[in-house]
Scaffold this motif. Structure first.
Motif: not given
Length: 116
Positions: A26-33
């Motif tokens: 999620c961090d490297i793809l810029g997504l919320p957890v």
């Protein structure tokens, strides 16, 4: 006529720790957890197009991707490379042919980013 579609629905990635893998992807793809871990071992990464499912139940040292099974797209290969470098991602190649580079996730799965 075949009932099997010529589409890839999802790619399963073996991971050793589902929570850590969820957070890293999620961090490297810029997504919320913000999605639930299913059955204690699956996390469905919200992707555009072909899906990614992180699965800690299928993980073993012998079951990691040693060559990229897929690639993630980018519009700017240099920016993507520098971004991954800034995240201290294990980059396993330089940018090749101004088109792609490989890296490893925290479990050692070999993945690729490719200019689309």
């Amino acid at each position: 006529m075949t009932p099997i579609l010529n589409q890839i629905g999802t790619v399963f990635i073996p991971v050793s720790n589902i929570e850590k893998a969820r957070d890293w992807y999620c961090d490297i793809l810029g997504l919320p957890v913000d999605r639930e871990i299913l059955y204690g071992h699956l996390y469905v990464v919200p992707m555009n197009g072909t899906g990614i499912v992180l699965d800690s139940k299928i993980y073993s040292e012998d079951n990691i991707f040693r060559t990229p099974a897929f690639h993630l797209n980018t519009n700017n290969i240099e920016e993507a490379y520098e971004f991954m470098k800034s995240k201290n991602v294990n980059l396993t190649t330089q940018i090749e042919h101004n088109q792609w580079f490989n890296f490893k996730d925290p479990d050692g799965n070999q993945l690729m980013v490719c200019k689309c």
